[in-house]
Write a protein that holds these residues in place. Structure first.
Motif, mmCIF file in Angstrom:
data_model
loop_
_atom_site.group_PDB
_atom_site.id
_atom_site.type_symbol
_atom_site.label_atom_id
_atom_site.label_comp_id
_atom_site.label_asym_id
_atom_site.label_seq_id
_atom_site.Cartn_x
_atom_site.Cartn_y
_atom_site.Cartn_z
ATOM 1 N N TRP A 126 0.806 -1.225 0.000
ATOM 2 C CA TRP A 126 0.000 0.000 0.000
ATOM 3 C C TRP A 126 0.837 1.272 0.000
ATOM 4 C CZ3 TRP A 126 -4.135 -1.308 -2.015
ATOM 5 C CH2 TRP A 126 -4.793 -2.494 -1.685
ATOM 6 N N THR A 127 2.127 1.170 0.294
ATOM 7 C CA THR A 127 2.965 2.380 0.254
ATOM 8 C C THR A 127 3.866 2.388 -0.981
ATOM 9 O OG1 THR A 127 4.779 1.369 1.505
ATOM 10 C CG2 THR A 127 3.056 2.427 2.792
ATOM 11 N N HIS A 128 3.632 1.482 -1.882
ATOM 12 C CA HIS A 128 4.505 1.267 -3.039
ATOM 13 C C HIS A 128 4.134 2.176 -4.227
ATOM 14 C CE1 HIS A 128 7.111 -0.912 -5.740
ATOM 15 N NE2 HIS A 128 6.131 -1.469 -6.422
ATOM 16 N N ILE A 129 5.152 2.714 -4.886
ATOM 17 C CA ILE A 129 4.908 3.392 -6.167
ATOM 18 C C ILE A 129 4.899 2.298 -7.244
ATOM 19 C CG2 ILE A 129 5.804 5.061 -7.843
ATOM 20 C CD1 ILE A 129 4.778 6.296 -5.184
ATOM 21 N N LEU A 130 3.764 2.124 -7.904
ATOM 22 C CA LEU A 130 3.624 1.057 -8.896
ATOM 23 C C LEU A 130 4.606 1.276 -10.044
ATOM 24 C CD1 LEU A 130 0.965 0.856 -7.297
ATOM 25 C CD2 LEU A 130 -0.150 0.191 -9.424
ATOM 26 N N GLU A 131 5.228 0.196 -10.478
ATOM 27 C CA GLU A 131 6.218 0.343 -11.539
ATOM 28 C C GLU A 131 5.815 -0.295 -12.863
ATOM 29 O OE1 GLU A 131 9.848 -1.075 -9.748
ATOM 30 O OE2 GLU A 131 9.760 0.463 -8.187
ATOM 31 N N ASN A 132 4.873 -1.205 -12.819
ATOM 32 C CA ASN A 132 4.537 -1.934 -14.053
ATOM 33 C C ASN A 132 3.179 -2.641 -13.911
ATOM 34 O OD1 ASN A 132 5.049 -4.148 -12.350
ATOM 35 N ND2 ASN A 132 7.238 -3.984 -12.823
ATOM 36 N N GLN A 133 2.766 -3.284 -14.997
ATOM 37 C CA GLN A 133 1.536 -4.076 -15.024
ATOM 38 C C GLN A 133 1.457 -5.019 -13.831
ATOM 39 O OE1 GLN A 133 1.771 -6.358 -18.580
ATOM 40 N NE2 GLN A 133 0.732 -4.848 -19.860
ATOM 41 N N HIS A 134 2.572 -5.666 -13.554
ATOM 42 C CA HIS A 134 2.572 -6.669 -12.507
ATOM 43 C C HIS A 134 2.140 -6.069 -11.174
ATOM 44 C CE1 HIS A 134 3.861 -10.134 -10.162
ATOM 45 N NE2 HIS A 134 4.356 -9.255 -9.315
ATOM 46 N N ASP A 135 2.668 -4.902 -10.874
ATOM 47 C CA ASP A 135 2.293 -4.239 -9.621
ATOM 48 C C ASP A 135 0.801 -3.916 -9.588
ATOM 49 O OD1 ASP A 135 4.762 -4.266 -8.398
ATOM 50 O OD2 ASP A 135 5.329 -2.257 -9.081
#
Lengths: 481, 481, 481, 481
Positions: free
Chosen positions: A73-82
């Motif tokens: 929940w604190t992650h900056i999404l990087e790609n489709q997988h995220d």
């Protein structure tokens, strides 16, 4: 570091001191007040999951910013997988907390701030992005919960912010100072924000040049001076129950109006101030992220509808009735449609220049609209399966009182081999899901929360490439373009 | 004589002494207990109407039995006109009492008893009908309210009454005596019966020879020895409100389980005892009458949906939005469909040999099913028109408390010229209609009350002349029959 | 006198000589042309019914104008009973002619002319009504068929008639003469008119002062000089079939554009000329009458859907499948809703000062809209019951050819005891009803014929007393009006 | 090698000589027969795409079997990415060929044979898989089109294959020989197979031990001795049109019954013979693959609905009407829901031990069911937007004939600036899409093709993990498991 616990989250709440009013009084001790407990518990489940090995793949991820394992929940999404993982986590979270763990807002606001600050910097050579980066790192390290204050009060619907009789109905800049800005206004519909750690304020509509002062976005500790909350209690039962209210006695949320009464925000927390032309993109980025989550949590709630219907059919002894099997199939279809849009939204997203991934909001919006329309239908299925007792069964006090309880035990007995108590529990679950204050709250959340149906449809209509589809039709009919 | 008043009705309740349990306690003074007041008020509106010149044509009628003007609710229907008038009265009653005035049951039970007693007498030379005639005359003279206790507890759904492990899950004869009968069992889903004057017990399914003892039908004063009620409170607000709960603080009903614990019923109150082969016809006669009423009261409730939607659109300043106008049109169409079936049901009924008129239940059942399916849709329309405040608006305590009220007054202000208070009231009405305990109760009533969707569809399927339609299809295709 | 026969109707057609173009050629002998036969046969069934004792009560009525028994289709309605009978006749006509016997237009135009001419005379002291009365008497005596030419071509949708670039896109007055008027323009969507005896032209929208010349209404023999028809053939099969096209080889209609190319209409046939302020009422009167019929004929068509579905389920051996029984129940419910609105429309009508009865158009409009929306659903039910053979079964030529027929006889055999031929016939019926040119034509007729969904909804919205419903909502919430 | 062309495909058809009967005659020259041309053209578009640079990424892929670039339709899927690409290719193919290019069957049969042969070999030590591998390699090299013959005739629905009065209603083994097998029976619903190169026969239901002989699966050249086809023509117009039939004059398909009349299949083409216990898995693998495609092609067809509706609204001058914009939004939402399920189905698939990827059939089935239910609704939207001319507009012969054409040019003129011809073309497109024989064919294909709604729902119900959802519900209510 990176993964907090339920206890740490609650300890932090005890250390904060936000100004909250509820029921005509100032709330002094939120954490121990039953009206708040269910909301706090709902958020706390996200800390539980992050520490649960069964959820590890979905609930945690290694941060490329701070190099350690963090909460998704604190992650900056990087790609489709995220993005796919976020939808899946949300659906799977239905196992532990139904309906709303609220933590998605932490993710949505961080990703939005990350992207917009980057774009504004690029155009204006401002330095918002590096500040946002610091905030993201801190949120990741401390595993904080962020509260979104997004929807303005809007006043006269047919007028723009700058045209309103009362300028405060949209949050706005009052004064720009060397060390920060002063803002005033209020944000409605701010679910759960009182028991987060930090607010994020976002402007809520696309604006024109006259709305420069309304284009403000920032973070602020929840107990910042001048921020006042008026709370509407969670639909929690008024006393402890044995059979009744199986959901609302554990989960739910307090709703807040968040009032910014001349609040000072230091520059390091600000990531938009006057750049009105970015407000449209900001809203779509934020909403795209947010509605993506809803494809997961709505599917999870629908799964509970299925489970509850199958359960009540079983205790009523009608599990083989073909119309009930039909109801269950329809709910499965709906669940799959709603969830699938989240996956498509993730798969068809794009990576932004800043490194953050932006989901395609179109399928997610379709999903949220569809789920809102289907809620009433699901409740119809559940009630028809459960039967009239949803409406007429005695309250648990009469069940627990021997003089009346002996009759109820006798007359509420259904299928052989199923204890009467189980039948009571199953029907009380259907009642909670379809005919309780909690059901009422959730109904409204499904329809209006995160954007009402008409707004979603308009956004889809606006974004769709209708021109190329008309061209295709013309070409088939032989009309020259 | 013939037309009672609200005051007389309440006075009579004070004189009665039924054994009612609620919330783990014996209820001593029902009339002054807030949990019962709204139900009593709902019934009382039928006495008001009968004394209101604006309702005279519909609410009253001259009795051909006692020769004076009586309430339509105590009338034995004689023709199409009477049946049409009943539907129209029910729809028009929406003006004074929303959702359920319960008085229709008085009419449905009297008409059913009238018809069935006549048919049984004809076959068995019994003398039920003359006794029923005396009861009808007394009810007409004193303008009594009758409570229907119809739905048995049913136990194991896949077994017939005579096969149940516990024989009492269907009400049955225990002993036949010279002066009357002893019965035992319980009836579930008995809305409002505790604050009527007389119960009517009807068997609830078609039965076979082994179910002779289960074929019992009779009247009984509400405070007959051995009759016990376990009550579920009306979803009334727990304290007096200014803005909130505009409906449930005035209207609603207590639900009862009615337990017949070895109750003596004198022969003059009995109109079926063992004649099991009439039970199917009894149920269809009763249900046809009862669901006919629902075509009127559901249309009335839908009219309130329309009015409430138009009102909240107005106070929100979005009354011209085309999608909202579309919602309102859809609700109008639904209202007309539901109401029209009542009229067709009345027009296509038949006059029974006993002089009583029996409506055609097919269109009425279609209507009730349709209305149940559309309830969720109406709530969707109402909530989307009202917006998120249905879910998030503060409780009235914060509105009335000056410290928070000043902010709410400022920030909940919408369209110019509309006082904030009016907006609050309109949104609280939508909340009550879509997201409150009252809404939950009414949802269940719409779906299961008077027979669930599947039952209604099966009855239609059973009664439809499919054979002649297959014949028509065959004739068109050239298949020889 | 008063009741004609099929033979008389056809004989009269032979004596007429309208100018009809179709497929690029002038039609010389309409009566013997297969493209017209099915339409002529459809109308002819109304003459058959009027002479069939089984239909006597519904299909005939004693005229209070000419004192003899006449066809119901030429009758001026006098009361609720007449209106109810019209709906019932229409539904029952489904037994002999599916989908459209077209004769309702005779009734609708006569009643409309009767009422409007009366009102105009009253205001302007004209003498239209006595002329209309003479026409009605003649139509009753000779049992004529009237064709409605109502819908103008409309040109630019956003402009009024008087603002159009080409004034002729709405039918209009060209010249007023002593002995009559000259008119020009064209009416689209004029189903079946070429094989009636007399046209009736009505203006199709409410108009303002600038549209005086567009407010013309009159009768005219079908072969009046200057009237030209361009016909679109009925979806009749191109050759005689044994199994296929069981409906379209017997029933259906030719569609016409009726062009009035400077046509002279003598005054005795005119009943509106310039009185534009009556055009709105004229349209509602006409449409109310016309859509009332549709409640009957759509119900009849739905009954065939039910019969065909039950038949195909039977020949496929799946008649006990619960989902198919569910489909059939849904179609029954739809049938009842649609029919019931016709009855309510009849019961809630009013008697006009002229003695003619005007149905309440609101429930009828709701019905027509609902039926249009449900058509696709019915087809889904029928096809899912019939299965893929609807799409893939060989044409009858391969069935009748021995070399291939032997395989088809073997492999298309289904349920034991059912001849393969019966299965083929039943599936070809479903094909005709759901997937044929005829089905396509009927789909469009159900949606657009007599007024499209949006128009119907707008008319309902316009006519509904929303104000009083808002008032009711306000009163409940405590908002002062 | 690897990528064929339209010309090569047609040349190959000319070299083949299948035994096809249609309309009571033997078809001698299929390729030049207009009834077959549209089907052949539909398949040919897949060769065009593979050679079109704009489609390269989606339409082609490097084979890991033969090491060269091949058509995606001959590819054994290896991962999520391949499955996603298949859905996307299908949706994008809507640009060139509407509704059905049929080439997906090539892919579905190859992948199914690959997987099942592997599993059977593993259990029985047979050597099916290496044979299938050779076939796949040849199909890839030559870029062949495969025809699926899957659905048996089924005879008496309530009996199993081994219980049928006529054993041939399910395709079965007649004799096992050293060099191969003899089979007999027929497959219904075999769209397009006559103009492919090779048939693939699959058993169509899960079977028991008594059905050993019915468990046969194999490939066979389309003109194998003993294979006979009875064809049902594509709904192609009977003569060349200018405005009319814009779709069916270019696209569509012939439907075939494929009769296997004692056909010899050499062992190298067989991949199942007696291993009945694999038939269930075979069907689910095949159907999962096949329905995945439908998520793409149904979305593409829905996109044409959107384009056609927007176009006809434009030429009618009603493009701003809010209800029409609402219709378009609804169709967008439906398109996204249907497409998204394909993506989720791809993302949630699994890689089989054989290296082939198997999509998750659940979301795909939900999609296909949903799309089938929505078809009628789309047609309603299209027709209501186009208006009555869909039903009543003259045929093009009258438009092209000067004497009538001058009137039609004048009276069909709509919005200024739009040539009448364009309006005609747009309305004829709507007619084709909603009210034509082509529309009828496509309706049936959408509902029954690839498995009817009930089958799909049952499969979902069967595969769903309801138990774990009931467990979740129990856990929430406090019922011990």
């Amino acid at each position: 570091m990176g993964i907090g616990t339920r206890e740490q989250y609650i300890k932090r709440l005890r250390e904060q001191n936000p100004e909250i009013h509820m029921g005509g009084k100032r709330v002094e001790n939120m954490v121990d007040d039953p009206h708040f407990m269910v909301g706090i518990n709902s958020i706390a489940t996200t800390y539980d999951s992050a520490n649960d090995p069964a959820y590890e793949d979905l609930a945690t991820v290694k941060s490329s910013l701070i190099g350690v394992k963090i909460s998704r929940w604190t992650h900056i999404l990087e790609n489709q997988h995220d993005a796919v993982a976020k939808v899946k986590l949300m659906r799977k979270s239905g196992e532990s907390c139904c309906f709303c763990n609220y933590r998605c807002l932490t993710n949505d606001t961080l990703n939005t701030a990350w992207i917009i600050s980057y774009d504004i910097d690029k155009k204006y050579n401002t330095n918002y992005h590096s500040r946002v980066r610091e905030i993201v790192k801190r949120v990741q390290k401390e595993d904080l919960a962020i509260g979104g204050t997004v929807i303005d009060c809007k006043g006269v619907r047919t007028l723009k912010p700058s045209e309103q009789p009362d300028p405060d109905v949209y949050l706005h800049l009052v004064e720009k100072r060397k060390d920060g800005i002063i803002v005033r206004g209020a944000k409605a519909h701010s679910t759960a924000v009182g028991y987060t750690n930090m607010l994020c304020a976002l402007p809520c509509i696309a604006m024109g040049e006259n709305e420069k002062d309304y284009a403000v976005a920032f973070f602020a500790p929840v107990d910042t001076k001048g921020i006042k909350f008026i709370a509407r209690p969670s639909p929690v039962p008024s006393e402890k129950k044995k059979f009744e209210n199986p959901i609302s006695s554990k989960y739910g949320h307090v709703e807040f109006m968040a009032i910014y009464d001349n609040v000072f925000i230091p520059w390091e927390n600000v990531f938009m101030c006057g750049e009105y032309e970015f407000s449209g993109q900001l809203v779509l980025t934020f909403t795209g992220h947010h509605i993506l989550n809803k494809c997961g949590c709505r599917a999870a709630a629908m799964e509970l509808d299925i489970g509850a219907t199958a359960l009540v059919a079983e205790v009523n002894g009608v599990e083989k009735a073909s119309h009930i099997r039909g109801y269950i199939s329809e709910m499965m279809v709906n669940t799959e449609l709603v969830y699938s849009c989240g996956i498509a939204s993730a798969v068809d997203g794009v990576t932004h220049e800043s490194g953050a991934f932006i989901p395609n909001f179109i399928p997610a919006f379709a999903s949220k609209y569809y789920a809102a329309k289907k809620l009433g239908e699901h409740r119809y299925y559940m009630q028809d399966t459960a039967g009239g007792l949803v409406e007429t069964m005695s309250s648990e006090k009469d069940i627990l009182e021997p003089e009346t309880g002996k009759y109820l035990e006798k007359y509420l007995k259904g299928k052989e081999g199923v204890p009467t108590e189980n039948r009571i529990r199953a029907i009380k679950l259907i009642e909670e899901l379809t005919a309780s204050p909690f059901a009422g709250w959730y109904h409204a959340m499904c329809i209006s929360g995160g954007g009402g149906p008409q707004l979603l449809k308009q956004a889809i209509n606006y974004a769709y490439d209708v021109k190329s589809l008309v061209k295709r039709a013309k070409s088939i009919t032989g009309i020259e373009d």
